[in-house]
Structure formats: structure tokens, C-alpha cells
Scaffold this active site. Structure first.
Site, PDB file in Angstrom:
ATOM      1  N   ASP A 161       0.626  -1.145  -0.456  1.00 30.81           N
ATOM      2  CA  ASP A 161      -0.065  -0.499  -0.198  1.00 30.81           C
ATOM      3  C   ASP A 161       1.099   1.052   0.154  1.00 30.81           C
ATOM      4  OD1 ASP A 161      -1.070   2.169   0.405  1.00 30.81           O
ATOM      5  OD2 ASP A 161      -2.777   0.919   1.932  1.00 30.81           O
ATOM      6  N   TYR A 184     -11.040  15.258  -5.014  1.00 31.62           N
ATOM      7  CA  TYR A 184     -10.823  15.038  -6.046  1.00 31.62           C
ATOM      8  C   TYR A 184      -8.967  15.634  -6.864  1.00 31.62           C
ATOM      9  CZ  TYR A 184      -8.600  12.209 -10.168  1.00 31.62           C
ATOM     10  OH  TYR A 184      -7.724  11.154 -11.059  1.00 31.62           O
ATOM     11  N   GLY A 185      -9.035  16.529  -7.366  1.00 37.00           N
ATOM     12  CA  GLY A 185      -9.046  17.620  -7.814  1.00 37.00           C
ATOM     13  C   GLY A 185      -7.664  18.320  -6.844  1.00 37.00           C
ATOM     14  N   ALA A 186      -8.636  18.935  -5.993  1.00 37.08           N
ATOM     15  CA  ALA A 186      -7.458  19.716  -5.025  1.00 37.08           C
ATOM     16  C   ALA A 186      -5.975  18.559  -5.088  1.00 37.08           C
ATOM     17  CB  ALA A 186      -8.209  19.931  -3.719  1.00 37.08           C
ATOM     18  N   ALA A 187      -6.537  17.141  -4.218  1.00 31.73           N
ATOM     19  CA  ALA A 187      -5.068  15.886  -4.159  1.00 31.73           C
ATOM     20  C   ALA A 187      -4.561  15.933  -6.027  1.00 31.73           C
ATOM     21  CB  ALA A 187      -5.964  14.602  -3.926  1.00 31.73           C
ATOM     22  N   LYS A 188      -5.494  16.022  -6.959  1.00 33.16           N
ATOM     23  CA  LYS A 188      -4.226  16.495  -7.842  1.00 33.16           C
ATOM     24  C   LYS A 188      -3.268  18.003  -8.066  1.00 33.16           C
ATOM     25  CE  LYS A 188      -4.754  12.258  -9.820  1.00 33.16           C
ATOM     26  NZ  LYS A 188      -3.979  11.344  -9.809  1.00 33.16           N
TER      27      LYS A 188
HETATM   28  N1  LIG Z   1      -8.716   6.819 -15.429  1.00 39.23           N
HETATM   29  C1  LIG Z   1      -9.403   8.464 -15.860  1.00 39.23           C
HETATM   30  O1  LIG Z   1     -10.240   9.149 -16.895  1.00 39.23           O
HETATM   31  C2  LIG Z   1      -7.862   9.292 -15.297  1.00 39.23           C
HETATM   32  C3  LIG Z   1      -8.381  10.932 -15.905  1.00 39.23           C
HETATM   33  C4  LIG Z   1      -7.343  11.453 -14.679  1.00 39.23           C
HETATM   34  C5  LIG Z   1      -6.171  10.900 -13.869  1.00 39.23           C
HETATM   35  N2  LIG Z   1      -6.662   9.556 -14.142  1.00 39.23           N
HETATM   36  C6  LIG Z   1      -5.042   9.226 -13.069  1.00 39.23           C
HETATM   37  O2  LIG Z   1      -4.669   7.598 -13.518  1.00 39.23           O
HETATM   38  C7  LIG Z   1      -3.703   7.370 -12.354  1.00 39.23           C
HETATM   39  C8  LIG Z   1      -4.270   5.245 -12.969  1.00 39.23           C
HETATM   40  O3  LIG Z   1      -5.644   5.420 -12.629  1.00 39.23           O
HETATM   41  P1  LIG Z   1      -6.292   4.681 -13.465  1.00 39.23           P
HETATM   42  O4  LIG Z   1      -8.009   5.629 -14.565  1.00 39.23           O
HETATM   43  O5  LIG Z   1      -5.165   3.243 -14.305  1.00 39.23           O
HETATM   44  O6  LIG Z   1      -7.234   3.483 -12.551  1.00 39.23           O
HETATM   45  P2  LIG Z   1      -7.436   2.102 -12.180  1.00 39.23           P
HETATM   46  O7  LIG Z   1      -6.982   1.244 -13.173  1.00 39.23           O
HETATM   47  O8  LIG Z   1      -7.926   2.482 -11.073  1.00 39.23           O
HETATM   48  O9  LIG Z   1      -5.345   2.354 -11.729  1.00 39.23           O
HETATM   49  C9  LIG Z   1      -5.289   3.173 -10.199  1.00 39.23           C
HETATM   50  C10 LIG Z   1      -4.273   2.037  -9.779  1.00 39.23           C
HETATM   51  O10 LIG Z   1      -3.977   2.729  -8.275  1.00 39.23           O
HETATM   52  C11 LIG Z   1      -3.627   1.507  -7.316  1.00 39.23           C
HETATM   53  N3  LIG Z   1      -3.661   2.226  -6.129  1.00 39.23           N
HETATM   54  C12 LIG Z   1      -4.343   2.561  -5.728  1.00 39.23           C
HETATM   55  N4  LIG Z   1      -4.502   3.388  -4.414  1.00 39.23           N
HETATM   56  C13 LIG Z   1      -3.509   2.459  -4.197  1.00 39.23           C
HETATM   57  C14 LIG Z   1      -2.232   2.626  -2.737  1.00 39.23           C
HETATM   58  N5  LIG Z   1      -2.709   3.107  -1.676  1.00 39.23           N
HETATM   59  N6  LIG Z   1      -1.434   2.186  -3.048  1.00 39.23           N
HETATM   60  C15 LIG Z   1      -0.871   1.172  -4.221  1.00 39.23           C
HETATM   61  N7  LIG Z   1      -1.291   0.646  -4.953  1.00 39.23           N
HETATM   62  C16 LIG Z   1      -2.686   1.954  -5.373  1.00 39.23           C
HETATM   63  C17 LIG Z   1      -4.986   0.416  -7.891  1.00 39.23           C
HETATM   64  O11 LIG Z   1      -4.167  -0.835  -7.799  1.00 39.23           O
HETATM   65  P3  LIG Z   1      -4.712  -2.229  -6.075  1.00 39.23           P
HETATM   66  O12 LIG Z   1      -6.015  -1.268  -5.365  1.00 39.23           O
HETATM   67  O13 LIG Z   1      -4.436  -3.226  -6.093  1.00 39.23           O
HETATM   68  O14 LIG Z   1      -3.856  -0.917  -4.903  1.00 39.23           O
HETATM   69  C18 LIG Z   1      -4.463   0.728  -9.439  1.00 39.23           C
HETATM   70  O15 LIG Z   1      -3.953  -0.510 -10.064  1.00 39.23           O
HETATM   71  C19 LIG Z   1      -4.485   8.172 -11.160  1.00 39.23           C
HETATM   72  O16 LIG Z   1      -4.129   8.887 -10.813  1.00 39.23           O
HETATM   73  C20 LIG Z   1      -5.506   8.475 -11.831  1.00 39.23           C
HETATM   74  O17 LIG Z   1      -6.001   9.236 -10.359  1.00 39.23           O
HETATM   75  C21 LIG Z   1      -7.089   8.561 -14.458  1.00 39.23           C
END
Ligand SMILES: NC(=O)c1ccc[n+]([C@@H]2O[C@H](COP(=O)([O-])OP(=O)(O)OC[C@H]3O[C@@H](n4cnc5c(N)ncnc54)[C@H](OP(=O)(O)O)[C@@H]3O)[C@@H](O)[C@H]2O)c1
Length: 244
Positions: free
Chosen positions: A57, A148-152
């Protein structure tokens, strides 16, 4: 290009998985990380090559510390893709429920800011000159997006100070900020057609983003040739937000 060692947090699914696939295809050694061992194992089996997995984690300081002995001793590229909108996992707090409000804000801070900050801080001593750190932000940092936006947005501020800190060592730090990106678990299967159409309508390209679109931007910033690009936000959103 000489093979490098790459860590991709959140590399078991979605954007992180596509990033890992790109590096693996180039012959690099890639370690994908995440909390769910089963997802990581699936990804390792599918990507093949020099891909391995370490589960922990990334928002938990003790878990990151424990994982250090399982991670490579030298790291060339760190991609912080772990994160997501934790608000997708529970109902919105009732108006006036300040405890629930605080918990929701803390959850998004932990998932998106601490994951990147803790892993980066732990691994920086293992990154030689020429190293690259790329963190996945979001269009939400510029558009609103509440907790969420604030964190990003915090990721962008942190990256600016990180870039200044590590620049003299020959390392760079940048953010790739995606818009709507499909092929991920981000929306937990709850993206409605109406919302999808609205988000696609906001783009100039009139299409959804793909995980490969985002991975290509990460590849560029991670390349040895990108050594004078640091502290930047690279927007990958089809023009839905103009970062000029
Ligand atoms: N998809 C979109 O439209 C979008 C748009 C803008 C930004 N993003 C950003 O892109 C990034 C990747 O997200 P995604 O869209 O590919 O979604 P995703 O498929 O849900 O991928 C997120 C990954 O992060 C891992 N994760 C989450 N919390 C964690 C933790 N505490 N420790 C370790 N691993 C953790 C999850 O695996 P586990 O749950 O197994 O830990 C998962 O593999 C994120 O930062 C997201 O905010 C996504």
C-alpha cells in the site's frame, strides 16, 4: 537505448499497466506495484518479458518502508500512477457530516498525494543521475473536482518543488495530466453514457483518451533526451483543457 529499471506504482491496471507494457516492450526491467496481488500477478503473466511485481500500500509509510527490500537497488525511472478518485468507492458525505467530509478529503489525499510522495521519497536515494520521475495528475486539478481535484493540484505543486530539489543531481520530475481515459478501473464501471458524451464533447479530438495516449506522454518524459524538461505539466486530454 540501454535497458533501464522502471518502477510503476499502480502498474497492475489501467494507465499504469499501459505504461509498464510500453517499457517492457522496449526491453526494460519493469516492477509493477499495487495492493492487490492477484491483479499484479495477472499483469506480470500478460506482459511477460522482464516484468515483476511487488505488492504494498503506497499510502502507508510502514508498508512502503517494508517494501524497500523487495524493490531494485537502482532505479532509472519512477512512474507514480497509483491513485484514483476514492469518492467512487463510497456515497458522498451527507451535507453537514463534517467527520465524513474530513474522511473523504483525507482518503483522496492519501491515495493521490501520499502514494507519490512516500514512494518517491523512499526511492530517490536509489536513483542515479539521468533518473526520471513522472507522476500521473489529472485534468481535475484545473477543472475543479473537489477533494480529488485538490489532491491532484497538490501533485503539481509538489512536483515543482521536487524538480528544483533534484535538478542539480541530473534528475527530472514532471506530471502527466490525463483527461477522460478509458480502459481503466477509475470509474468502477459507473461512467454513464451521458457523462461520457459530455466529456468527449469537451475535447477537440472528439474521442475518449486511451491508456496508450497517456503512456506515450510518460515515455517521452522518461526518455534520456528529455533531460531539460522538468517541473512541467503535460496535458493529455484531447484539448479539453488547454494548459498554455
Ligand atoms: N482514468 C481516467 O479517466 C483518469 C483521468 C485522470 C487521471 N487519472 C489518474 O490516473 C492514475 C491511474 O488510474 P487509472 O485511471 O489507470 O485507474 P485504475 O485502473 O483504478 O488504476 C489505479 C491503480 O492504482 C493502484 N492503487 C490505488 N491506490 C493505491 C495504493 N494506496 N497503494 C498502491 N496502489 C494503489 C490500484 O491498484 P490496487 O487497488 O490493487 O492497489 C490500481 O492498479 C490515477 O492516479 C488516476 O487518478 C485517471
Amino acid at each position: 537505448m540501454t535497458a533501464r529499471t522502471i518502477i510503476v506504482t499502480g502498474g497492475g491496471t489501467g494507465i499504469g499497466r499501459a505504461v509498464a507494457a510500453g517499457f517492457a516492450a522496449a526491453g526494460d526491467s519493469v516492477v509493477v506495484t499495487g495492493r492487490r496481488r492477484s491483479k499484479l500477478d495477472e499483469t506480470v503473466a500478460e506482459l511477460g518479458g522482464k516484468v515483476s511485481a511487488v505488492d504494498f500500500d503506497a499510502s502507508d509509510p510502514a508498508a512502503v518502508t517494508e517494501a524497500l527490500h523487495r524493490l531494485p537497488a537502482t532505479i532509472d525511472v519512477l512512474v507514480n500512477a497509483a491513485g484514483g478518485n476514492t469518492g467512487m468507492d463510497h456515497p458522498a458525505p451527507e451535507p453537514g457530516d463534517l467527520a465524513a467530509e474530513a474522511a473523504a478529503w483525507r482518503a483522496n489525499f492519501d491515495a493521490n498525494v501520499l502514494t507519490a510522495v512516500l514512494v518517491t521519497t523512499a526511492l530517490l536515494p536509489r536513483m542515479p543521475s539521468g533518473g526520471r520521475i513522472v507522476t500521473i495528475g489529472s485534468i481535475a486539478a484545473r477543472r475543479g473536482g473537489g477533494d480529488y481535484g485538490a489532491a491532484k493540484a497538490a501533485i503539481e505543486a509538489w512536483t515543482a518543488s521536487l524538480a528544483a530539489e533534484i535538478g542539480p543531481r541530473g534528475l527530472t520530475a514532471n506530471v502527466v495530466a490525463p483527461g477522460l481515459t478509458v480502459g481503466t478501473e477509475f470509474f468502477r464501471g459507473r461512467l454513464t453514457d451521458a457523462r461520457r458524451e459530455r466529456l468527449v464533447g469537451d475535447t477537440m479530438t472528439k474521442r475518449e483518451g486511451t491508456t496508450e495516449d497517456v503512456a506515450a506522454a510518460v515515455q517521452y518524459l522518461a526518455a534520456p533526451a528529455a533531460g531539460h524538461v522538468t517541473g512541467q505539466i503535460l496535458h493529455v486530454n484531447g484539448g479539453a483543457y488547454l494548459g498554455r
